[in-house]
Design a protein around this motif. Structure first.
Motif, PDB file in Angstrom:
ATOM      1  N   TYR A 387     -14.013  28.026   5.147  1.00 52.45           N
ATOM      2  CA  TYR A 387     -13.711  26.852   5.973  1.00 52.45           C
ATOM      3  C   TYR A 387     -13.871  27.205   7.444  1.00 52.45           C
ATOM      4  O   TYR A 387     -13.153  28.052   7.979  1.00 52.45           O
ATOM      5  N   ASP A 388     -14.816  26.533   8.089  1.00 56.04           N
ATOM      6  CA  ASP A 388     -15.081  26.709   9.509  1.00 56.04           C
ATOM      7  C   ASP A 388     -14.608  25.464  10.248  1.00 56.04           C
ATOM      8  O   ASP A 388     -15.189  24.389  10.085  1.00 56.04           O
ATOM      9  N   ASP A 454      -5.271  24.246   6.113  1.00 53.97           N
ATOM     10  CA  ASP A 454      -5.006  22.969   5.462  1.00 53.97           C
ATOM     11  C   ASP A 454      -5.616  22.961   4.064  1.00 53.97           C
ATOM     12  O   ASP A 454      -6.637  23.615   3.811  1.00 53.97           O
ATOM     13  N   TRP A 455      -5.000  22.184   3.192  1.00 55.26           N
ATOM     14  CA  TRP A 455      -5.567  21.918   1.873  1.00 55.26           C
ATOM     15  C   TRP A 455      -5.679  20.413   1.695  1.00 55.26           C
ATOM     16  O   TRP A 455      -4.702  19.683   1.888  1.00 55.26           O
ATOM     17  N   VAL A 456      -6.869  19.979   1.362  1.00 57.81           N
ATOM     18  CA  VAL A 456      -7.164  18.557   1.170  1.00 57.81           C
ATOM     19  C   VAL A 456      -7.585  18.347  -0.279  1.00 57.81           C
ATOM     20  O   VAL A 456      -8.404  19.109  -0.810  1.00 57.81           O
ATOM     21  N   ALA A 457      -7.009  17.338  -0.919  1.00 60.13           N
ATOM     22  CA  ALA A 457      -7.398  16.986  -2.283  1.00 60.13           C
ATOM     23  C   ALA A 457      -7.814  15.513  -2.301  1.00 60.13           C
ATOM     24  O   ALA A 457      -7.190  14.675  -1.638  1.00 60.13           O
ATOM     25  N   ARG A 458      -8.852  15.216  -3.077  1.00 55.34           N
ATOM     26  CA  ARG A 458      -9.360  13.842  -3.153  1.00 55.34           C
ATOM     27  C   ARG A 458      -9.656  13.490  -4.601  1.00 55.34           C
ATOM     28  O   ARG A 458     -10.319  14.258  -5.319  1.00 55.34           O
ATOM     29  N   GLN A 509     -11.908  16.593  -5.650  1.00 52.63           N
ATOM     30  CA  GLN A 509     -12.457  17.469  -4.611  1.00 52.63           C
ATOM     31  C   GLN A 509     -11.309  18.275  -3.998  1.00 52.63           C
ATOM     32  O   GLN A 509     -10.218  17.735  -3.759  1.00 52.63           O
ATOM     33  N   ILE A 510     -11.578  19.542  -3.735  1.00 56.16           N
ATOM     34  CA  ILE A 510     -10.629  20.393  -3.018  1.00 56.16           C
ATOM     35  C   ILE A 510     -11.358  21.009  -1.838  1.00 56.16           C
ATOM     36  O   ILE A 510     -12.433  21.602  -1.993  1.00 56.16           O
ATOM     37  N   THR A 511     -10.787  20.870  -0.658  1.00 59.14           N
ATOM     38  CA  THR A 511     -11.398  21.444   0.536  1.00 59.14           C
ATOM     39  C   THR A 511     -10.297  21.701   1.569  1.00 59.14           C
ATOM     40  O   THR A 511      -9.108  21.702   1.230  1.00 59.14           O
ATOM     41  N   SER A 512     -10.685  21.904   2.834  1.00 64.75           N
ATOM     42  CA  SER A 512      -9.679  22.237   3.854  1.00 64.75           C
ATOM     43  C   SER A 512      -9.767  21.376   5.104  1.00 64.75           C
ATOM     44  O   SER A 512      -9.128  21.689   6.116  1.00 64.75           O
ATOM     45  N   SER A 513     -10.533  20.294   5.038  1.00 66.34           N
ATOM     46  CA  SER A 513     -10.634  19.441   6.220  1.00 66.34           C
ATOM     47  C   SER A 513     -11.109  18.046   5.831  1.00 66.34           C
ATOM     48  O   SER A 513     -11.747  17.854   4.786  1.00 66.34           O
ATOM     49  N   ASN A 514     -10.781  17.086   6.674  1.00 62.50           N
ATOM     50  CA  ASN A 514     -11.242  15.700   6.569  1.00 62.50           C
ATOM     51  C   ASN A 514     -11.183  15.174   7.995  1.00 62.50           C
ATOM     52  O   ASN A 514     -10.200  14.576   8.423  1.00 62.50           O
ATOM     53  N   PHE A 515     -12.252  15.406   8.737  1.00 63.52           N
ATOM     54  CA  PHE A 515     -12.258  15.203  10.187  1.00 63.52           C
ATOM     55  C   PHE A 515     -13.251  14.112  10.553  1.00 63.52           C
ATOM     56  O   PHE A 515     -14.356  14.073  10.000  1.00 63.52           O
ATOM     57  N   PRO A 516     -12.856  13.177  11.414  1.00 67.07           N
ATOM     58  CA  PRO A 516     -11.689  13.201  12.305  1.00 67.07           C
ATOM     59  C   PRO A 516     -10.462  12.438  11.805  1.00 67.07           C
ATOM     60  O   PRO A 516      -9.563  12.181  12.602  1.00 67.07           O
ATOM     61  N   ASN A 521      -7.363  22.088  11.347  1.00 66.39           N
ATOM     62  CA  ASN A 521      -6.536  23.288  11.466  1.00 66.39           C
ATOM     63  C   ASN A 521      -7.447  24.406  11.951  1.00 66.39           C
ATOM     64  O   ASN A 521      -8.463  24.716  11.319  1.00 66.39           O
ATOM     65  N   LEU A 522      -7.102  25.018  13.074  1.00 65.14           N
ATOM     66  CA  LEU A 522      -7.950  26.055  13.650  1.00 65.14           C
ATOM     67  C   LEU A 522      -7.711  27.419  13.011  1.00 65.14           C
ATOM     68  O   LEU A 522      -8.327  28.410  13.401  1.00 65.14           O
ATOM     69  N   ASN A 523      -6.801  27.484  12.049  1.00 65.80           N
ATOM     70  CA  ASN A 523      -6.545  28.685  11.239  1.00 65.80           C
ATOM     71  C   ASN A 523      -5.929  29.838  12.019  1.00 65.80           C
ATOM     72  O   ASN A 523      -5.929  30.975  11.538  1.00 65.80           O
TER      73      ASN A 523
END
Length: 559
Positions: A387-388, A454-458, A509-516, A521-523
């Protein structure tokens, strides 16, 4: 009722001497009439107001209609501070409106979003003349959809809303300085127009630079962190038992405040109050039948409501029964629930929310991208991705209220699912229809090499043509995470009602962002108010017998 009289900018003096102004619509005749009141910050004749209430139609139905600019907005005096004065001004305005010539002394309030919250605040202040409220698409806890969600900032709504609301403030500030006004408005519009093109990416997200540039109040995230006590100025959660009024609540499955509407309803029913709930397949500002990429059928349109007539007429009928000439508050057990079930695209009447017959059912993340009812029985390798934060997953549909370049609702997820930083898990085609109605959550056993992430689930519905469209999603911000150590994280995807049709597949879906939609999260673990530099995070999601990552769906058995 043909001779409706309209008075513009009628003054009402608040307890501190500030004068707020309202337009008043009186039916023909002598009355007395019940008062139907709206308090909003967007302008008394704005399209946003008209979308919630047609004052002429309401006056024809025998209501004295009062539409007021809130403090510091348009025709009303005072400073513009979102939320701060709505409880006290709501109390004073209800009492003033109840005493207007032609009033029968009973007041009801209606409207949505900000002016859904002005109803709750007025109700919490307990003016004796307020008899009923009908809040639409509004929140319960501002830290669950307004300011933050799962700990992440609701940057998507915060930035454009604050900038748009700044226009009237700049016009007041530069009322005698034409050059200053032109310069100020020009800069504001440039920032507003530039959000989707990169403006959202300004850092720090928790002290957004554009707000400081224009010296305008923001939606409230930043102030609520500086002044935690002030955050109560728009929080309904935890105070429902103080509101002894019937409520008629309206929300949408793709509304940014969908869960808030449901939470307000369940809390009011739990407090023994009469409460009515309508949940359509709608987005925040779209109560039509086409939302996102999906046409839910004309029955979904709020002007039709599956042959029930217009939603606004349903509300006016309800108001006539609560604040009309012979109106009496309905008994607590007379509340109704009207849900739109997506997939089969039908309205369904219920007597409760959540549905007691729904059964929480685990669908497990498995190796090779499978999603199964069976949990893993042997060791399975963890899924990994990078995740970048400088290349986040772009917001693609959902329960949105952000810059207009980003459409809300169910959208094709193919571009998102093709990314290397999005894990995808899918069931086999369903042998029969499967209804999911209720609150959805994902339970993830995951690790990161950062100190925060962050953890994002969809949840998605994959149709017979293999098109994946989003149904619900959520985020959780993990702070002070032990680097590289697996931990359990619960992601709240809020609620939905959908039938996954036979032949369709369920996808997660599992990921670490949903921007904007949500800030990145800058980690690094730095506070959002100061963090301006990011780092790449290496993520792991586990699914083995000891760490069974899964999504929990409230499955409704066939009748």
């Amino acid at each position: 009722m043909a001779e409706i009289q309209i008075e513009f900018d009628v003054p009402a003096q608040m307890r501190d001497g500030t004068v707020l102004r309202a337009d008043v619509y009186r039916p023909g005749g002598t009355g007395p009439w019940p008062v139907l009141m709206v308090r909003l910050p967007y302008g008394k004749q704005s399209p946003l107001m008209a979308a919630m209430l047609d004052p002429l139609a309401a006056a024809r139905r025998g209501f004295l209609v009062v539409i007021q600019d809130t403090r510091g907005r348009f025709a009303s005096e005072g400073p513009w501070e979102p939320w701060t004065y709505e409880e006290s001004d709501g109390y004073d305005t209800v009492r003033w409106a109840a005493a207007l010539p032609g009033s029968n002394g009973s007041v009801g309030m209606c409207g949505g979003s900000y002016f859904g919250n002005t109803q709750w605040m007025a109700a919490l202040s307990k003016p004796p003349e307020l008899k009923a409220i009908a809040p639409m698409v509004t929140w319960s806890d501002p830290d669950d959809g307004l300011w933050t969600r799962g700990g992440a900032i609701e940057l998507g709504i915060t930035a454009p809303w604050s900038l748009m609301m700044g226009a009237d403030m700049l016009m007041r500030r530069h009322s005698s300085d034409l050059n200053g006004l032109v310069s100020g408005i020009t800069g504001l519009v440039q920032d507003l127009d530039g959000l989707a093109g990169g403006g959202y990416g300004e850092l720090p997200s928790g002290r957004f630079p554009a707000f400081a540039r224009h010296e305008i109040p923001e939606l409230g995230y930043e102030r609520s962190r500086r002044e935690p006590e002030w955050a109560a100025s728009c929080r309904v959660a935890g105070r429902h038992d103080e509101v002894d009024l019937p409520t008629f609540q309206v929300g949408g499955w793709y509304d940014i405040f969908a869960q808030g509407t449901l939470d307000n309803f369940t809390a009011m029913r739990g407090a023994g109050r009469s409460a009515t709930l309508v949940m359509g397949p709608w987005a925040h500002t779209n109560q039509r039948n086409v939302v996102g990429d999906v046409n839910f059928g004309f029955a979904a349109n709020s002007d039709f409501m599956g042959m029930r007539g217009r939603l606004i007429d349903m509300q006016l009928d309800w108001f006539q029964g609560t604040i009309g000439e012979n109106g009496e508050a309905p008994e607590p057990d007379t509340g109704k629930v009207l849900l739109f079930v997506m997939g089969v695209n039908q309205w369904r009447e219920e007597t409760e929310w959540p549905l007691s017959r729904a059964v929480d059912t685990d669908f497990h993340l498995r190796t090779d991208g499978r999603l199964t009812l069976e949990p893993p029985s042997t060791a399975e390798s963890a899924e990994e991705f990078t995740y970048d934060p400088m290349d986040p997953v772009p917001t693609t549909g959902g329960a949105l209220l952000i810059a207009e370049e980003f459409r809300p609702g169910p959208l094709d997820q193919s571009a998102v699912e093709a990314r290397d930083d999005v894990l995808v898990f899918t069931t086999e085609p369903l042998a029969e229809d499967l209804e999911v109605t209720g609150r959805v959550r994902a339970v993830l056993f995951a690790a990161t090499d950062g100190v925060s992430t962050d953890w994002v689930a969809r949840l998605c519905d994959v149709d017979e043509n293999s098109v994946s469209r989003n149904v619900a999603d959520g985020i959780v911000r993990v702070r002070a995470a032990p680097p590289g150590e697996a931990a359990e994280h619960v992601v709240d995807l809020w609620s939905t009602s959908i039938v996954f049709r036979a032949g369709h597949r369920i996808r997660v879906q599992i990921t670490s962002s949903n921007f904007p939609r949500w800030d990145r999260n800058l980690n690094t673990g730095e506070p959002e108010e100061t963090a301006a530099t990011g780092r790449v995070a290496h993520q792991q999601v586990f699914h083995d017998p000891a760490r069974p990552s899964r999504i929990v769906l409230p499955v409704v058995p066939p009748a």
